[in-house]
Design a protein around this motif. Structure first.
Motif, PDB file in Angstrom:
ATOM      1  N   PHE A  83       2.456   2.837   0.586  1.00 43.37           N
ATOM      2  CA  PHE A  83       3.383   1.839   0.062  1.00 43.37           C
ATOM      3  C   PHE A  83       3.812   2.212  -1.352  1.00 43.37           C
ATOM      4  O   PHE A  83       4.982   2.149  -1.695  1.00 43.37           O
ATOM      5  CB  PHE A  83       2.696   0.468   0.069  1.00 43.37           C
ATOM      6  CG  PHE A  83       3.618  -0.680  -0.215  1.00 43.37           C
ATOM      7  CD1 PHE A  83       4.204  -1.390   0.827  1.00 43.37           C
ATOM      8  CD2 PHE A  83       3.891  -1.070  -1.512  1.00 43.37           C
ATOM      9  CE1 PHE A  83       5.050  -2.445   0.581  1.00 43.37           C
ATOM     10  CE2 PHE A  83       4.738  -2.129  -1.777  1.00 43.37           C
ATOM     11  CZ  PHE A  83       5.317  -2.819  -0.724  1.00 43.37           C
ATOM     12  N   LEU A  84       2.846   2.642  -2.164  1.00 46.05           N
ATOM     13  CA  LEU A  84       3.146   2.965  -3.561  1.00 46.05           C
ATOM     14  C   LEU A  84       4.014   4.212  -3.689  1.00 46.05           C
ATOM     15  O   LEU A  84       4.806   4.334  -4.618  1.00 46.05           O
ATOM     16  CB  LEU A  84       1.840   3.164  -4.332  1.00 46.05           C
ATOM     17  CG  LEU A  84       1.043   1.887  -4.589  1.00 46.05           C
ATOM     18  CD1 LEU A  84      -0.311   2.225  -5.182  1.00 46.05           C
ATOM     19  CD2 LEU A  84       1.813   0.946  -5.504  1.00 46.05           C
ATOM     20  N   GLN A  85       3.848   5.154  -2.750  1.00 48.96           N
ATOM     21  CA  GLN A  85       4.541   6.428  -2.886  1.00 48.96           C
ATOM     22  C   GLN A  85       5.962   6.411  -2.349  1.00 48.96           C
ATOM     23  O   GLN A  85       6.756   7.275  -2.671  1.00 48.96           O
ATOM     24  CB  GLN A  85       3.738   7.521  -2.166  1.00 48.96           C
ATOM     25  CG  GLN A  85       2.469   7.889  -2.924  1.00 48.96           C
ATOM     26  CD  GLN A  85       1.608   8.876  -2.167  1.00 48.96           C
ATOM     27  OE1 GLN A  85       1.925   9.224  -1.043  1.00 48.96           O
ATOM     28  NE2 GLN A  85       0.533   9.313  -2.777  1.00 48.96           N
ATOM     29  N   GLN A  86       6.280   5.425  -1.513  1.00 46.61           N
ATOM     30  CA  GLN A  86       7.604   5.412  -0.905  1.00 46.61           C
ATOM     31  C   GLN A  86       8.626   4.763  -1.844  1.00 46.61           C
ATOM     32  O   GLN A  86       8.302   3.867  -2.603  1.00 46.61           O
ATOM     33  CB  GLN A  86       7.560   4.636   0.423  1.00 46.61           C
ATOM     34  CG  GLN A  86       6.715   5.329   1.470  1.00 46.61           C
ATOM     35  CD  GLN A  86       6.689   4.605   2.816  1.00 46.61           C
ATOM     36  OE1 GLN A  86       6.821   5.244   3.835  1.00 46.61           O
ATOM     37  NE2 GLN A  86       6.520   3.303   2.817  1.00 46.61           N
ATOM     38  N   SER A  87       9.857   5.242  -1.758  1.00 50.67           N
ATOM     39  CA  SER A  87      10.918   4.630  -2.547  1.00 50.67           C
ATOM     40  C   SER A  87      11.414   3.365  -1.839  1.00 50.67           C
ATOM     41  O   SER A  87      11.241   3.205  -0.635  1.00 50.67           O
ATOM     42  CB  SER A  87      12.073   5.619  -2.709  1.00 50.67           C
ATOM     43  OG  SER A  87      12.574   5.984  -1.440  1.00 50.67           O
ATOM     44  N   GLN A  88      12.031   2.488  -2.631  1.00 52.22           N
ATOM     45  CA  GLN A  88      12.488   1.241  -2.039  1.00 52.22           C
ATOM     46  C   GLN A  88      13.711   1.454  -1.151  1.00 52.22           C
ATOM     47  O   GLN A  88      14.620   2.212  -1.508  1.00 52.22           O
ATOM     48  CB  GLN A  88      12.828   0.212  -3.123  1.00 52.22           C
ATOM     49  CG  GLN A  88      13.060  -1.169  -2.519  1.00 52.22           C
ATOM     50  CD  GLN A  88      13.653  -2.173  -3.496  1.00 52.22           C
ATOM     51  OE1 GLN A  88      14.615  -1.884  -4.201  1.00 52.22           O
ATOM     52  NE2 GLN A  88      13.087  -3.353  -3.529  1.00 52.22           N
ATOM     53  N   VAL A  89      13.715   0.785  -0.011  1.00 55.06           N
ATOM     54  CA  VAL A  89      14.889   0.775   0.861  1.00 55.06           C
ATOM     55  C   VAL A  89      15.440  -0.650   0.921  1.00 55.06           C
ATOM     56  O   VAL A  89      14.775  -1.604   0.503  1.00 55.06           O
ATOM     57  CB  VAL A  89      14.553   1.263   2.290  1.00 55.06           C
ATOM     58  CG1 VAL A  89      14.179   2.738   2.289  1.00 55.06           C
ATOM     59  CG2 VAL A  89      13.441   0.412   2.900  1.00 55.06           C
ATOM     60  N   ASP A  90      16.644  -0.768   1.458  1.00 54.99           N
ATOM     61  CA  ASP A  90      17.221  -2.103   1.604  1.00 54.99           C
ATOM     62  C   ASP A  90      16.508  -2.905   2.696  1.00 54.99           C
ATOM     63  O   ASP A  90      16.190  -4.074   2.513  1.00 54.99           O
ATOM     64  CB  ASP A  90      18.717  -1.988   1.953  1.00 54.99           C
ATOM     65  CG  ASP A  90      19.517  -1.400   0.803  1.00 54.99           C
ATOM     66  OD1 ASP A  90      19.386  -1.918  -0.320  1.00 54.99           O
ATOM     67  OD2 ASP A  90      20.261  -0.426   1.027  1.00 54.99           O
ATOM     68  N   VAL A  91      16.281  -2.243   3.838  1.00 52.24           N
ATOM     69  CA  VAL A  91      15.763  -2.977   4.995  1.00 52.24           C
ATOM     70  C   VAL A  91      14.598  -2.231   5.648  1.00 52.24           C
ATOM     71  O   VAL A  91      14.729  -1.051   5.983  1.00 52.24           O
ATOM     72  CB  VAL A  91      16.869  -3.168   6.063  1.00 52.24           C
ATOM     73  CG1 VAL A  91      16.336  -4.001   7.237  1.00 52.24           C
ATOM     74  CG2 VAL A  91      18.107  -3.832   5.455  1.00 52.24           C
ATOM     75  N   ALA A  92      13.482  -2.920   5.818  1.00 50.94           N
ATOM     76  CA  ALA A  92      12.388  -2.413   6.643  1.00 50.94           C
ATOM     77  C   ALA A  92      12.548  -3.044   8.022  1.00 50.94           C
ATOM     78  O   ALA A  92      12.673  -4.266   8.143  1.00 50.94           O
ATOM     79  CB  ALA A  92      11.040  -2.781   6.038  1.00 50.94           C
ATOM     80  N   LEU A  93      12.571  -2.187   9.050  1.00 54.22           N
ATOM     81  CA  LEU A  93      12.709  -2.669  10.427  1.00 54.22           C
ATOM     82  C   LEU A  93      11.411  -2.419  11.169  1.00 54.22           C
ATOM     83  O   LEU A  93      10.928  -1.291  11.229  1.00 54.22           O
ATOM     84  CB  LEU A  93      13.828  -1.912  11.144  1.00 54.22           C
ATOM     85  CG  LEU A  93      15.273  -2.300  10.849  1.00 54.22           C
ATOM     86  CD1 LEU A  93      16.201  -1.368  11.638  1.00 54.22           C
ATOM     87  CD2 LEU A  93      15.534  -3.757  11.198  1.00 54.22           C
ATOM     88  N   ASP A  94      10.872  -3.482  11.756  1.00 49.62           N
ATOM     89  CA  ASP A  94       9.589  -3.387  12.449  1.00 49.62           C
ATOM     90  C   ASP A  94       9.783  -3.638  13.944  1.00 49.62           C
ATOM     91  O   ASP A  94       9.954  -4.783  14.359  1.00 49.62           O
ATOM     92  CB  ASP A  94       8.628  -4.428  11.863  1.00 49.62           C
ATOM     93  CG  ASP A  94       7.308  -4.492  12.600  1.00 49.62           C
ATOM     94  OD1 ASP A  94       6.762  -3.416  12.908  1.00 49.62           O
ATOM     95  OD2 ASP A  94       6.826  -5.613  12.868  1.00 49.62           O
TER      96      ASP A  94
END
Ligand code: ZN
Length: 223
Positions: free
Chosen positions: A11-22
């Motif tokens: 979680f800490l290493q990933q860059s922010q995206v607009d939408v997380a799709l699950d």
């Protein structure tokens, strides 16, 4: 424990995206089925269609899973601890994001039908109405798209607090992350009419269009 730590690091290493799709479920917890279709496969198909549309609208997207496997061992998919671990891993894999959307298909008695969307009114102290606004935008756009694109008048079962689902553990674990979130139960796989509709790619396209429109409508109210 190790899985939780790895998920937190991810979680800490990933860059922010607009939408997380699950895409809900996996081979370990297959979800609803009907008409020869399985929820875990249909949610991935739908999520891929939504992802393509959101990206075409210049939004960034991350999926919590790209194949049919669970993110955790999920040895006992009915056990609360296992469910909590899998859903925490999903939230970590999808984030950080501006919003988190979990895609599902419903199951129940064959007579039940329609579309409903859940949100967690207690997700965070400073939530305000963000989660409910997101859920409402998804709900009415999915229903509108089914009507306009495939001529199906899906019953509007409403935007609901996740507590009304009556889970023994209370709030959905998938709606306890740091982002505004909603869980869409698109149609009932257990209903023969809706399962038949879901064999047609046009229905999945309509659901994907509705979900995409819902996201765009939500962001328009927040920007
Ligand atoms: Zn489900």
């Amino acid at each position: 424990m190790l899985v939780g730590l790895l998920a937190a690091l991810l979680f800490l290493q990933q860059s922010q995206v607009d939408v997380a799709l699950d895409p809900g479920h996996s081979t370990a917890d297959v979800g609803a089925s009907g008409g020869g279709l399985h929820e875990y496969q249909l949610t991935l198909d739908l999520a891929e269609r939504v992802k393509a549309r959101l990206q075409a609208a210049h939004l960034t997207v991350r999926m919590t899973r790209e194949d049919d496997r669970p993110l955790t061992p999920l040895a006992n998919p009915g056990a609360t601890d296992d469910i909590a671990a899998e859903q925490a891993a999903r939230i970590a894999a999808g984030g950080p994001a501006r919003i988190f959307i979990s895609l599902h298909f419903n199951g129940g008695p064959t007579s039940l039908h329609g579309t409903e969307t859940y949100f967690n009114p207690a997700r965070a102290d400073d939530t305000g109405d963000t989660d409910q606004v997101l859920a409402t935008a998804l709900q009415h756009n999915v229903i509108d798209a089914l009507q306009s694109e495939v001529g199906y008048a899906s019953l509007d079962r409403g935007v609901k607090s996740d507590l009304t689902a009556g889970k023994p553990y209370g709030h959905f674990f998938s709606l306890q992350g740091p982002e505004p979130s909603a869980l869409v139960e698109n149609l009932f796989l257990s209903n023969p009419t809706e399962a038949a509709l879901l064999h047609d790619g046009a229905t999945l396209d309509a659901l994907a269009d509705g979900c995409t429109q819902g996201v765009l409508e939500y962001f328009a109210t927040r920007d």
